[in-house]
Design an enzyme around this catalytic site. Structure first.
Site, short mmCIF file in Angstrom:
data_model
loop_
_atom_site.label_atom_id
_atom_site.label_comp_id
_atom_site.label_asym_id
_atom_site.label_seq_id
_atom_site.Cartn_x
_atom_site.Cartn_y
_atom_site.Cartn_z
N HIS A 12 0.81 -1.22 0.00
CA HIS A 12 0.00 0.00 0.00
C HIS A 12 0.85 1.27 0.00
O HIS A 12 0.35 2.35 -0.30
CB HIS A 12 -0.98 0.00 1.18
CG HIS A 12 -0.37 0.20 2.53
ND1 HIS A 12 -0.07 -0.84 3.37
CD2 HIS A 12 -0.01 1.32 3.18
CE1 HIS A 12 0.45 -0.36 4.49
NE2 HIS A 12 0.49 0.95 4.40
N ASP A 51 0.26 -7.74 1.44
CA ASP A 51 0.57 -6.32 1.55
C ASP A 51 2.08 -6.09 1.56
O ASP A 51 2.59 -5.28 2.33
CB ASP A 51 -0.08 -5.69 2.78
CG ASP A 51 0.02 -4.17 2.77
OD1 ASP A 51 0.10 -3.59 1.67
OD2 ASP A 51 0.06 -3.56 3.86
N SER A 92 4.75 2.75 7.87
CA SER A 92 4.43 1.62 7.00
C SER A 92 5.64 1.14 6.22
O SER A 92 6.32 1.93 5.56
CB SER A 92 3.34 2.01 6.00
OG SER A 92 2.10 1.53 6.38
#
Length: 489
Positions: free
Chosen positions: A123, A153, A232
């Site tokens: 993402h 992911d 992230s």
């Protein structure tokens, strides 16, 4: 007086406690005053140079999740990915040339090889037209995408550099609940930020999978190390500075840290990165059965007494490993290759270590008796063949944009024309030269980019049957429907 009585009472309790401690019976164990290591400097020093900042740019307006507006966790979980740069006034944004990439978000990544391979979250780089990587020494590189995997992911990118400081991989299965960990990333754009916490839980599912299906990998390491937007894709490491997870999501109502964070364990990361580098796509093996987590109620209903945990089989798929092994409904899977699996998350984590064609042993309970059998894992299509990375050219044609006059003549508001037809999926499905596609899988198409976007979405999905359902019209005005099979034979 009230405050005074409270203080006095506290002193009194302390005195009583002291007296009781002196007379503790011999059979009661008392804690020894041992010290434990809380020096994080070595781990931090080993990690910061291996963690990078990743800035994504796009020529299209994107939402914070970078996937067309869809929140993959239904608003319940927020990926800690930096927000798009939207401080300019609308008039200023309109004046910006469409072809000029604009900042879309900020995340982190971890260097895994000296020659520039970097792991991050999918993402973080989704829909990016340009990726810029900033190292800890402030050198900047443009990165290219090697491969992505939406189910886990995870993504693999590469920069053109040599002599980098790759991180050392640790064993995520060896970490224990309560163990100290460090999280390293770039929260809110602050480079090389280190936070500390403990492992709060392992094999944690966020509850987004259907227990009877779904291939999204949900077997997270849960930690209370503070993580925020921009973390992230960053590193979760043990006190040796070894990578045990890639930070991916937070449990939050605000989008910022509020107690718990989740990291993808290295058992999954290593397998996915190896596949992306070697094959361009993940070689995903499946057992081929639908399962339900066993609980006390189910065990009582099915008269299961031999185990208190495991995955109750609710159905078996044809041409699957489960079918080959003779597994049946109401069998309870308790271990994969000798490793106990208590829930769906642990089962998925164990299976994702393997590729189609690998041998695997399954321990299960049937009629309250324990059995172990071995078999060969297969992919979603029921074979052991290597899955190839989707290539848009396999459609075997080009796509031409229609003029307004063409649309008006045919009475359609959108569409794209098939041209240059040659051997490929379209020809195999019966599509003829000049066919005008108006819709694919329920989505209107107007350009070749629209067709490619739908194609990529299909190829990235974990659906067993990868099919383009096409609606369109020939220049004669006759409407046709085609099903174009994109699956491996």
């Amino acid at each position: 007086m009230k405050k005074f009585r409270l203080i006095a009472g506290t002193l009194c309790v302390a005195a009583i406690t002291s007296c009781v401690m002196a007379e503790t019976p011999q059979f009661i164990k008392t804690a020894a005053s041992t010290s434990f290591e809380t020096d994080f400097t070595v781990a931090a020093e080993k990690t910061v140079n291996a963690v990078v900042s990743i800035k994504s740019y796009t020529t299209r307006v994107q939402n914070p999740y970078g996937n067309g507006g869809y929140d993959p966790f239904g608003g319940m979980f927020d990926f800690f990915f930096g927000q798009p740069q939207q401080r300019q006034q609308p008039q200023q944004r309109q004046q910006r040339r469409k072809s000029e990439p604009v900042p879309n978000g900020l995340g982190s990544g971890v260097i895994i090889s000296e020659d520039g391979y970097i792991v991050t979250n999918n993402h973080v780089i989704a829909d990016a037209d340009k990726l810029e990587v900033l190292l800890n020494d402030n050198s900047t590189y443009e990165a290219k995408i090697i491969g992505t995997d939406e189910a886990s992911d995870l993504a693999l990118i590469k920069i053109d550099a040599k002599g980098l400081s790759p991180i050392v991989f640790g064993d995520s299965e060896a970490v224990k609940v309560g163990e100290w960990v460090l999280a390293v990333g770039n929260p809110f754009g602050f480079n090389s930020t280190v936070t500390a916490g403990i492992i709060s839980a392992k094999a944690r599912s966020l509850g987004q999978n259907n227990q009877k299906g779904g291939l999204s990998i949900e077997s997270f390491i849960q930690t209370d190390a503070a993580l925020n937007p921009g973390n992230s894709g960053g590193a979760l490491v043990n006190l040796k500075g070894e990578l045990i997870g890639i930070n991916s999501a937070i449990y939050s109502n605000t989008g910022s840290y509020s107690g718990f964070s989740f990291a993808i364990p290295t058992t999954i990361v290593k397998k996915v990165m190896t596949d992306l580098r070697q094959y361009g796509t993940v070689q995903r093996a499946v057992l081929g059965c639908q399962v339900i987590e066993l609980d006390a109620k189910l065990a009582k209903e099915r008269d299961i007494t031999a185990t208190k945990f495991g995955l109750l089989i609710d159905g078996v798929t044809d041409r699957s490993t489960a079918k080959e092994l003779g597994l049946q409904k109401d069998d309870v899977i308790t271990a994969i290759n000798g490793v106990e699996v208590h829930n769906h998350a642990e089962l998925v984590e164990q299976l994702n270590k393997f590729r189609p064609g690998d041998q695997i042993s399954i321990t299960y309970i049937r009629a309250n008796k324990k059995y172990t059998k071995s078999g060969t894992l297969r992919n979603l299509q029921g074979s052991t063949a290597i899955t190839k990375k989707g290539d848009f050219s396999e459609l075997g044609c080009a796509f031409m944009k229609l003029t307004n006059e063409n649309k008006q003549h045919l009475g359609i508001s959108n569409g794209v024309k098939v041209t240059g037809l040659k051997n490929g999926c379209f020809k195999d499905a019966g599509v003829k030269e000049g066919f005008i596609i108006t819709e694919i899988n329920g989505m209107n198409v107007n350009t070749a980019d629209d067709v490619e976007r739908v194609y990529n979405s299909i190829m990235k999905s974990d659906d067993e049957d990868k099919v383009m359902f096409i609606t369109g019209i020939y220049p004669t005005g006759k409407k046709y429907y085609y099903a174009v099979n994109l699956s491996e034979e």
